[in-house]
Design a protein around this motif. Structure first.
Motif, PDB file in Angstrom:
ATOM      1  N   LEU A  91     -56.088  82.107  13.720  1.00  0.00           N
ATOM      2  CA  LEU A  91     -57.359  82.834  13.708  1.00  0.00           C
ATOM      3  C   LEU A  91     -58.463  82.063  14.420  1.00  0.00           C
ATOM      4  CD1 LEU A  91     -59.182  85.148  12.874  1.00  0.00           C
ATOM      5  CD2 LEU A  91     -59.466  84.061  10.635  1.00  0.00           C
ATOM      6  N   SER A  92     -58.600  80.767  14.103  1.00  0.00           N
ATOM      7  CA  SER A  92     -59.665  79.983  14.731  1.00  0.00           C
ATOM      8  C   SER A  92     -59.467  79.910  16.238  1.00  0.00           C
ATOM      9  CB  SER A  92     -59.711  78.572  14.127  1.00  0.00           C
ATOM     10  OG  SER A  92     -58.466  77.910  14.288  1.00  0.00           O
ATOM     11  N   ALA A  93     -58.224  79.713  16.665  1.00  0.00           N
ATOM     12  CA  ALA A  93     -57.947  79.652  18.104  1.00  0.00           C
ATOM     13  C   ALA A  93     -58.225  80.997  18.772  1.00  0.00           C
ATOM     14  CB  ALA A  93     -56.488  79.245  18.338  1.00  0.00           C
ATOM     15  N   ARG A  94     -57.910  82.066  18.060  1.00  0.00           N
ATOM     16  CA  ARG A  94     -58.143  83.404  18.598  1.00  0.00           C
ATOM     17  C   ARG A  94     -59.629  83.663  18.796  1.00  0.00           C
ATOM     18  NH1 ARG A  94     -56.417  88.929  15.472  1.00  0.00           N
ATOM     19  NH2 ARG A  94     -56.818  90.401  17.164  1.00  0.00           N
ATOM     20  N   ILE A  95     -60.437  83.248  17.827  1.00  0.00           N
ATOM     21  CA  ILE A  95     -61.886  83.451  17.925  1.00  0.00           C
ATOM     22  C   ILE A  95     -62.473  82.603  19.047  1.00  0.00           C
ATOM     23  CG2 ILE A  95     -64.089  83.090  16.747  1.00  0.00           C
ATOM     24  CD1 ILE A  95     -62.694  83.797  14.134  1.00  0.00           C
ATOM     25  N   ILE A  96     -62.041  81.333  19.115  1.00  0.00           N
ATOM     26  CA  ILE A  96     -62.556  80.424  20.149  1.00  0.00           C
ATOM     27  C   ILE A  96     -62.195  80.928  21.544  1.00  0.00           C
ATOM     28  CG2 ILE A  96     -62.334  78.109  21.131  1.00  0.00           C
ATOM     29  CD1 ILE A  96     -61.970  77.085  18.250  1.00  0.00           C
ATOM     30  N   SER A  97     -60.955  81.377  21.720  1.00  0.00           N
ATOM     31  CA  SER A  97     -60.519  81.837  23.038  1.00  0.00           C
ATOM     32  C   SER A  97     -61.192  83.147  23.438  1.00  0.00           C
ATOM     33  CB  SER A  97     -58.992  82.015  23.056  1.00  0.00           C
ATOM     34  OG  SER A  97     -58.591  83.045  22.157  1.00  0.00           O
ATOM     35  N   ALA A  98     -61.556  83.957  22.444  1.00  0.00           N
ATOM     36  CA  ALA A  98     -62.169  85.251  22.748  1.00  0.00           C
ATOM     37  C   ALA A  98     -63.638  85.135  23.131  1.00  0.00           C
ATOM     38  CB  ALA A  98     -62.027  86.184  21.548  1.00  0.00           C
TER      39      ALA A  98
END
Length: 257
Positions: free
Chosen positions: A221-228
């Motif tokens: 989730l954290s990686a998904r938010i950062i990448s988005a």
């Protein structure tokens, strides 16, 4: 019905369509198909309701359906590339090298495509398609209402002369973070279905809970938010700029940048 919003939404009928497509020619075909589906769906739904949240919900979901039909095959290939690890079997496809060690055949994109086609045929490129729809249609459907909601709230908290484009650039990532949080469990399941070759979403969900518990649904989730965040800012700024540049002449002065 007159729009009382602080940041008026530029609707399809406000645009000079010739300008819209001329300026939009520099965008990728996928992005244009996403945008066009969204705008036309909003226009269609407007015949039945003036509720902006509902229009954004339906239009966002429809646009995501079109986008996923284009991007799922790319996603299937890229998922295997990302899961590749030398000397270990990270997916369904491995070969034996002359030295006896396991070597992933996914060394190159071409090899990935060939192996997927050999194993599952054309349908292999749409493995996890339903899971993708269950992930990204809700994601897109809730992103748009939250995007407009955050933009409106920020507008009410800032001076009137604050650039609307700046508020929209901030609202995009906030909406993406919210949508990602709500849809991440399904995204974890989608990744497992596509990479591990599973055929049942329900069984994959049960296995994930049994192996990792509820916290397994928050993985990435954290990686998904950062990448988005950076991509969302670029898309929002580009999209809103494109619409403002495409406004009909008589409406140019009515929209604040």
């Amino acid at each position: 019905m007159e729009d009382k919003r602080n940041i008026p939404i530029i609707e399809w009928e406000h645009l000079d369509k010739r300008k819209f497509y001329v300026f939009g020619i520099c965008m990728t075909m996928m992005i244009r198909c996403y945008v066009t589906t969204y705008e036309l769906t909003r226009k269609y739904v407007s015949h039945y309701t003036n509720n902006n949240a509902l229009k954004s919900l339906v239009a966002g979901g429809s646009a995501s359906l079109v986008a996923q039909s284009i991007t799922v095959p790319i996603d299937v290939v890229s998922q295997h590339l990302m899961m590749q690890r030398k000397g270990e079997s990270m997916g369904r496809f491995t070969v034996r090298h002359q030295d006896g060690k396991g070597l992933l055949v996914f060394g190159q994109t071409k090899d990935i495509i060939v192996q997927i086609f050999k194993a599952d045929g054309f349908r292999g490129f749409y493995r996890g398609y339903v899971a993708s729809l269950l992930t990204y249609i809700p994601n897109s459907a809730v992103w748009w209402p939250f995007y407009h909601f955050y933009a409106e709230q920020l507008s009410s908290l800032t001076p009137k002369d604050c650039p609307h484009l700046l508020l929209q650039a901030i609202s995009g990532p906030l909406a993406a973070a919210t949508a990602s949080t709500l849809t991440n469990p399904m995204d974890v399941i989608r990744a497992r279905v596509q990479v591990e070759g599973k055929s049942s979403i329900v069984l994959t969900f049960r296995q994930l809970l049994a192996e990792e518990g509820p916290w397994g649904l928050t993985k990435g989730l954290s990686a998904r938010i950062i990448s988005a965040t950076p991509s969302t800012i670029v898309i929002v700024v580009g999209y809103e700029t494109l619409k403002k540049l495409s406004l009909r002449p008589e409406l140019v002065d009515s929209r604040h940048w």
